[in-house]
Design an enzyme around this catalytic site. Structure first.
Site, PDB file in Angstrom:
ATOM      1  N   SER A  30       0.837  -1.195   0.000  1.00  0.00           N
ATOM      2  CA  SER A  30       0.000   0.000   0.000  1.00  0.00           C
ATOM      3  C   SER A  30       0.871   1.244   0.000  1.00  0.00           C
ATOM      4  O   SER A  30       1.642   1.493   0.938  1.00  0.00           O
ATOM      5  CB  SER A  30      -0.916   0.011   1.233  1.00  0.00           C
ATOM      6  N   GLU A  31       0.761   2.045  -1.035  1.00  0.00           N
ATOM      7  CA  GLU A  31       1.542   3.279  -1.125  1.00  0.00           C
ATOM      8  C   GLU A  31       1.203   4.227   0.027  1.00  0.00           C
ATOM      9  O   GLU A  31       2.096   4.810   0.650  1.00  0.00           O
ATOM     10  CB  GLU A  31       1.270   3.972  -2.469  1.00  0.00           C
TER      11      GLU A  31
ATOM     12  N   LYS B 266      -6.401 -10.336   6.339  1.00  0.00           N
ATOM     13  CA  LYS B 266      -6.909 -10.837   7.615  1.00  0.00           C
ATOM     14  C   LYS B 266      -8.408 -10.654   7.790  1.00  0.00           C
ATOM     15  O   LYS B 266      -8.974 -11.168   8.743  1.00  0.00           O
ATOM     16  CB  LYS B 266      -6.174 -10.123   8.766  1.00  0.00           C
TER      17      LYS B 266
ATOM     18  N   LYS C 177      -7.320 -17.965  14.213  1.00  0.00           N
ATOM     19  CA  LYS C 177      -8.264 -18.487  13.216  1.00  0.00           C
ATOM     20  C   LYS C 177      -7.669 -19.632  12.406  1.00  0.00           C
ATOM     21  O   LYS C 177      -8.373 -20.266  11.616  1.00  0.00           O
ATOM     22  CB  LYS C 177      -8.731 -17.351  12.305  1.00  0.00           C
TER      23      LYS C 177
ATOM     24  N   LYS D 177      -3.656 -19.294   6.638  1.00  0.00           N
ATOM     25  CA  LYS D 177      -2.652 -19.051   7.673  1.00  0.00           C
ATOM     26  C   LYS D 177      -2.168 -20.376   8.265  1.00  0.00           C
ATOM     27  O   LYS D 177      -0.995 -20.518   8.623  1.00  0.00           O
ATOM     28  CB  LYS D 177      -3.221 -18.158   8.763  1.00  0.00           C
TER      29      LYS D 177
ATOM     30  N   GLY E  95      -8.171  -2.253  17.870  1.00  0.00           N
ATOM     31  CA  GLY E  95      -7.746  -1.097  17.098  1.00  0.00           C
ATOM     32  C   GLY E  95      -7.092  -1.420  15.782  1.00  0.00           C
ATOM     33  O   GLY E  95      -6.663  -0.519  15.062  1.00  0.00           O
TER      34      GLY E  95
ATOM     35  N   SER F 277      -6.847  -2.824  11.792  1.00  0.00           N
ATOM     36  CA  SER F 277      -7.671  -2.438  10.643  1.00  0.00           C
ATOM     37  C   SER F 277      -8.915  -3.302  10.523  1.00  0.00           C
ATOM     38  O   SER F 277      -9.928  -2.880   9.970  1.00  0.00           O
ATOM     39  CB  SER F 277      -6.835  -2.535   9.355  1.00  0.00           C
TER      40      SER F 277
ATOM     41  N   ARG G 220     -21.567 -13.893  10.001  1.00  0.00           N
ATOM     42  CA  ARG G 220     -21.145 -13.655   8.623  1.00  0.00           C
ATOM     43  C   ARG G 220     -20.420 -14.875   8.056  1.00  0.00           C
ATOM     44  O   ARG G 220     -20.010 -15.759   8.812  1.00  0.00           O
ATOM     45  CB  ARG G 220     -20.235 -12.429   8.568  1.00  0.00           C
TER      46      ARG G 220
END
Length: 670
Positions: A330-331, A382, A424, A436, A463, A465, A553
């Site tokens: 990610s730039e 993730k 997970k 993973k 906290g 992402s 979900r």
């Protein structure tokens, strides 16, 4: 040093001390001779003063007792004063013995004089400090005006400090020493009985914390400062509930892990966050072992712009690495991390690599160029539902990216390679966890080389992402509803700094092939978390803010686990880290397992390049039998059957293309 001679205050202080020197000698003579001084003793006083006054003045000057500001006098100044008094007295006695041989002079006068000099000069300094503490840094006119003083006192905000330990004492001291802080501390609360009915700097400890509501009412408290950085979640909840019941504003110090420098200031007090309610003990790390692993070393972090990767960078630079290599696709994330290193941390020994970990050529050349000694592999997808809808990307990024990075690390002699894994991966019900787990298997089944490969497995981080907390906070700001998938949904939680501290600690402990498991504490219900966040915002759950259940979900399960059935976990030297050793899984170490896994991996990559989610999940199940695929909509389920990939499994991921074979179709980027 001589700048003070231009200061009028210096001469005022000097004149005061000279008067006190003379007064101490006169009082010493009076005490020695029962307040009856004959003429001969008056002549002795003049003789003694001719020596004692210049000697004491010179020694006090040499010891820097005229350079300090009396308003900030503390124990260190008192110690300097004590040494100056003793030395000056010894020099004076030596000079007098050489001059008059002390014939007819009482020796006890010198002892009394030294004691009185220390008491009078020290007392004057303490008195000046006390005056400034109580009156503030005012002009002479203000000091002479009780009306102005009372008016200022009326503007002070009355605060109560919860916690009469070191943090509470430092908080009070800063409030006292800084008149610009418009606070008046009315008392302390602390649960330790030995502190009750005692005081800190004249401020009383009023009792245990459960008396908060009563003290707030009787002392007209306007704000509460929670100065217990080691407080457990239960204790913090009780304090916050009492504050809310009283309608008070409350703030707290950061947790101990964030107070790295040990300093406590008013500016560090902040609003209470959900992290304060997790109920975890402070993390204990061995800085010496981490320093030996990182100091002056070349360290490479993949996913350096992500939640875990960026915090790893922040923690690593504290140990003075020789060079830090930031690898990030990610730039925006890479640029933000670079700006933070430059402007916030003033750290310049870094290299930014904008690229993907599954790019074989790039990772090989980066490691060949910079020769990293330690690698932290945090790059991964993730977010469970997103990956469930785009399962091939988890294969490309999580599996292929890890394989490429591990191969490059082994080829170029990396000393330690740490994979950031997840809970997970245990009996996975989603694609993310399964990929993973495959990464762990690839790591464990690698032949023994000079590179020590290891993985660190832990649960959700607050906290990050993918965390629900930012979503909940946004929903609360918008007035609700707060959406929770299921009332019984539980997760293990840990703060990002805690997780990264333990990752660094685990990196020092591995010898190759281990999966380290971080102790995550007690699992937390997501619904309870939502209620806590609503209360922290000053609102009431299901009254002011609705909690709405939306259903589980795709890929999610109600309860997460840190170990799977049959895995043997043993303790390590660190109380918060356990380890699953490779010998606990005989199949992984069998001679035919690695070739079979590599064949399955090649098939998996071929299937991923076909973008067939059903076939891909079947292959994942074949590689990880404990994986239970769940039906989930995929973004390319309706892809026409005549479309095929035009890239090979080892082609750079940025150049994958979907090319239609029908004559009339045109090529397009996927």
């Amino acid at each position: 040093m001589f700048q003070q001679f231009k200061n009028l205050h210096f001469y005022m202080v000097l004149a005061t001390d000279i008067l006190l020197f003379a007064a101490s000698l006169f009082l010493a003579m009076l005490l020695r001779f029962n307040f009856q001084l004959e003429p001969q003793y008056l002549r002795q006083i003049l003789t003694l003063l001719s020596v004692l006054l210049p000697v004491k003045t010179v020694i006090f000057f040499v010891f820097g007792l005229y350079r300090g500001m009396w308003r900030y006098t503390d124990l260190r100044d008192s110690w300097q004063l004590f040494k100056a008094v003793i030395l000056s007295q010894m020099i004076a006695i030596t000079l007098l013995s050489m001059w008059v041989r002390l014939a007819g002079f009482s020796r006890s006068v010198f002892i009394l004089d030294a004691l009185l000099t220390f008491v009078l000069t020290g007392g004057m300094r303490v008195a000046i400090r006390t005056m400034f503490l109580h009156m503030g840094h005012f002009s002479t006119a203000t000091l002479l005006s009780p009306r102005i003083y009372r008016k200022r006192r009326s503007r002070l905000r009355r605060v109560l400090i919860v916690g009469a330990g070191d943090a509470g004492e430092k908080t009070l001291r800063e409030i006292i020493d800084t008149p610009e802080i418009a606070y008046e501390v009315v008392g302390f609360l602390d649960d330790r009985k030995d502190k009750h009915n005692r005081s800190l700097h004249g401020v009383p400890v009023l009792g245990p914390v459960h008396l908060l509501r009563q003290v707030v009412r009787t002392r007209q408290v306007e704000e509460v400062l929670i100065a217990i950085p080691s407080a457990r979640g239960t204790q913090m909840r009780q304090i916050i509930d009492a504050c809310k019941a009283s309608g008070l504003t409350y703030r707290t110090l950061p947790r101990l892990g964030d107070l790295i420098n040990g300093q406590v200031t008013i500016q560090q007090f902040r609003e209470v966050r959900y992290e304060d309610l997790l109920g975890r003990d402070p993390i204990r790390i061995h800085n010496e072992s981490i320093s030996s692993c990182l100091t002056n070393k070349v360290v490479l972090i993949t996913g350096a712009g992500g939640s875990i990767g960026s915090e790893l960078v922040r923690q690593i630079i504290r140990f003075d690495p020789g060079l830090v290599i930031l690898v990030e696709r990610s730039e925006a994330g890479l640029y933000a991390m670079e700006m933070e290193l430059v402007h916030r941390h003033a750290f310049s020994n870094y290299v930014t690599v904008l690229g993907r970990v599954q790019d074989k050529v790039l990772m090989d050349r980066v490691m060949a160029r910079y020769q990293p000694q330690v690698v932290f592999h945090a790059a991964a997808y993730k977010h469970v539902p997103l990956v469930e809808c785009n399962p091939w990307e988890a294969v490309f990024n999580n599996v292929l990216g890890s394989q490429v990075t591990m191969d490059a690390a082994e080829k170029h002699g990396v000393e330690r390679f740490v994979i950031v894994s997840t809970d997970k991966a245990v009996r996975p019900t989603n694609v993310m966890g399964t990929t993973k787990r495959i990464t762990e298997l690839l790591m464990q089944s690698r032949p023994i080389t000079s590179t020590r490969f290891m993985a660190v497995r832990f649960g959700n981080v607050v906290g990050s992402s993918g965390s629900v907390i930012p979503l909940f906070k946004k929903q609360i700001r918008n007035g609700g509803p707060v959406t929770v998938t299921h009332p019984e949904m539980t997760r293990y939680f840990m703060t990002i700094p805690e997780a990264c501290q333990l990752i660094l600690q685990a990196a020092t402990m591995g010898w190759g092939g281990e999966i380290f498991i971080l102790k995550m504490g007690t699992p937390v219900k997501i619904a309870d978390m939502a209620r806590d966040l609503i209360r922290l915002s000053g609102k009431e759950p299901d009254v002011d803010i609705e909690i709405r259940y939306t259903g589980v979900r795709p890929g999610e399960k109600l309860y997460e686990e840190l170990i799977t059935h049959g895995e043997g976990v043993v303790k390590t030297d660190h109380s918060d880290i356990m380890v699953l050793r490779p010998e606990d899984d005989g199949e992984v170490l069998s001679p035919d397992y690695r070739p079979r896994l590599e064949r399955q991996l090649a098939e998996l990559l071929e299937i991923a390049l076909e973008y067939d989610s059903s076939k891909l999940k079947r292959q994942l199940h074949a590689m990880v039998p404990e994986y239970t695929p769940q039906p989930a909509p995929c973004v390319l389920d309706d892809l026409p059957p005549n479309a095929r990939p035009d890239a090979l499994p080892d082609a750079p991921m940025g150049k994958r293309q979907m090319v239609a074979t029908a004559p009339a179709a045109t090529s397009k980027k996927q």
